[in-house]
Design a protein around this motif. Sequence first.
Motif, PDB file in Angstrom:
ATOM      1  N   ARG A   1       7.829  13.752   5.209  1.00 52.20           N
ATOM      2  CA  ARG A   1       7.353  12.740   4.266  1.00 52.20           C
ATOM      3  C   ARG A   1       7.811  13.045   2.841  1.00 52.20           C
ATOM      4  NH1 ARG A   1       1.315  10.066   4.075  1.00 52.20           N
ATOM      5  NH2 ARG A   1       0.827  10.578   1.941  1.00 52.20           N
TER       6      ARG A   1
ATOM      7  N   GLU B   1       0.840  -1.192   0.000  1.00 55.56           N
ATOM      8  CA  GLU B   1       0.000   0.000   0.000  1.00 55.56           C
ATOM      9  C   GLU B   1       0.883   1.252   0.000  1.00 55.56           C
ATOM     10  OE1 GLU B   1      -2.784   0.008   3.162  1.00 55.56           O
ATOM     11  OE2 GLU B   1      -3.898  -1.735   2.411  1.00 55.56           O
ATOM     12  N   ARG B   2       0.546   2.169  -0.864  1.00 55.18           N
ATOM     13  CA  ARG B   2       1.321   3.396  -1.017  1.00 55.18           C
ATOM     14  C   ARG B   2       1.430   4.146   0.316  1.00 55.18           C
ATOM     15  NH1 ARG B   2       2.924   6.958  -4.897  1.00 55.18           N
ATOM     16  NH2 ARG B   2       2.850   9.172  -4.354  1.00 55.18           N
ATOM     17  N   GLU B   3       0.330   4.215   1.052  1.00 52.78           N
ATOM     18  CA  GLU B   3       0.323   4.980   2.294  1.00 52.78           C
ATOM     19  C   GLU B   3       1.245   4.365   3.341  1.00 52.78           C
ATOM     20  OE1 GLU B   3      -0.774   8.416   4.271  1.00 52.78           O
ATOM     21  OE2 GLU B   3      -1.085   7.805   2.169  1.00 52.78           O
ATOM     22  N   THR B   4       1.350   3.043   3.347  1.00 54.53           N
ATOM     23  CA  THR B   4       2.268   2.371   4.271  1.00 54.53           C
ATOM     24  C   THR B   4       3.700   2.831   4.033  1.00 54.53           C
ATOM     25  OG1 THR B   4       0.856   0.417   4.434  1.00 54.53           O
ATOM     26  CG2 THR B   4       3.179   0.118   4.980  1.00 54.53           C
TER      27      THR B   4
ATOM     28  N   GLU C   1       4.209   6.654   4.913  1.00 57.33           N
ATOM     29  CA  GLU C   1       4.264   6.899   6.358  1.00 57.33           C
ATOM     30  C   GLU C   1       5.604   6.457   6.944  1.00 57.33           C
ATOM     31  OE1 GLU C   1       2.336   8.595   8.668  1.00 57.33           O
ATOM     32  OE2 GLU C   1       1.718   9.362   6.705  1.00 57.33           O
TER      33      GLU C   1
END
Length: 296
Positions: free
Chosen positions: A90, A62-65, A68
Amino acid sequence: MTLTESGPSSTDVLTSNGHRLDPGPRRLGRLEPVPQTERHDRAALRHRLARDGYLFLPGFLERETILEFRRYYFTALAGTGVLEQGTDPREGRAAGGGRDLEAMRRVLFREIVPGPEYEALCRHPRIVAFYRWLLGGDDLHLHRRKLIRHIGPGETGIGTATQAHYDLVYLREGTDKVLSSWIPLGDCPLERGPLIYLEGSHHRVRAEEAAGTLRHPAASITADLPGLAEEYGTRWLVADFEAGDMMVHGAHIIHASLDNVDPRGLYRLSTDIRYQSSADVIDPRWQNHWHANDGI
């Protein structure tokens, strides 16, 4: 930089340790992503890995993983002068100068590398499940020596970008069936200096390893990537990577990285980790956390 069918467009200049890659179609090409139709076909993936030496898996995580974790990493280093003040960690925007290298190494090797956040990323359930499935058993081993690097834009010269090598030269006390994952920790387009692969090189390397005729016994073969492509008569394969993509490659394929020339001033952050079956011989030198003086 963007890729055309024959490689990067004619206005693009790709370099590694200052050496300019030949942009012609005989010496530069695309990495081939694993199609969705093969993602759950273990026999097809094993065949592709044997044939090509690598698996390119866009959107595996997952991109968000990933983003973050990028935030966590650069937040941890924020007090060392690595980031431009007042910017989002970020994003990973490099400061113009004044880095405290001693403090940076202390945070990297004492906090980040042995820390639970990095361990959780390297043991992400999707990665563990994938390797158990691909290798065909629950007896799975992750090498404790895991590398994470940030390379700033404009950092050039021999030794900055990863020189051409294949992983077995670093892992000779273990199995040659070890598999590596290279994971960009953030978007990594060509100008940010991603990993690149010498097409089909694993076939020649494997044959020369078996015959004992390798002319380059050293860990790094060369920084002269265009010269190596000429010697092998093949192409460097490249791709624009996005956060969430993962590369898997075997121990014999030659790979290197490009220089980071990102005009936005962003770091290339990436990690490479290694999995194998616990039933195979494990290199004992890779069972400690990575540190500045481990000598491997």
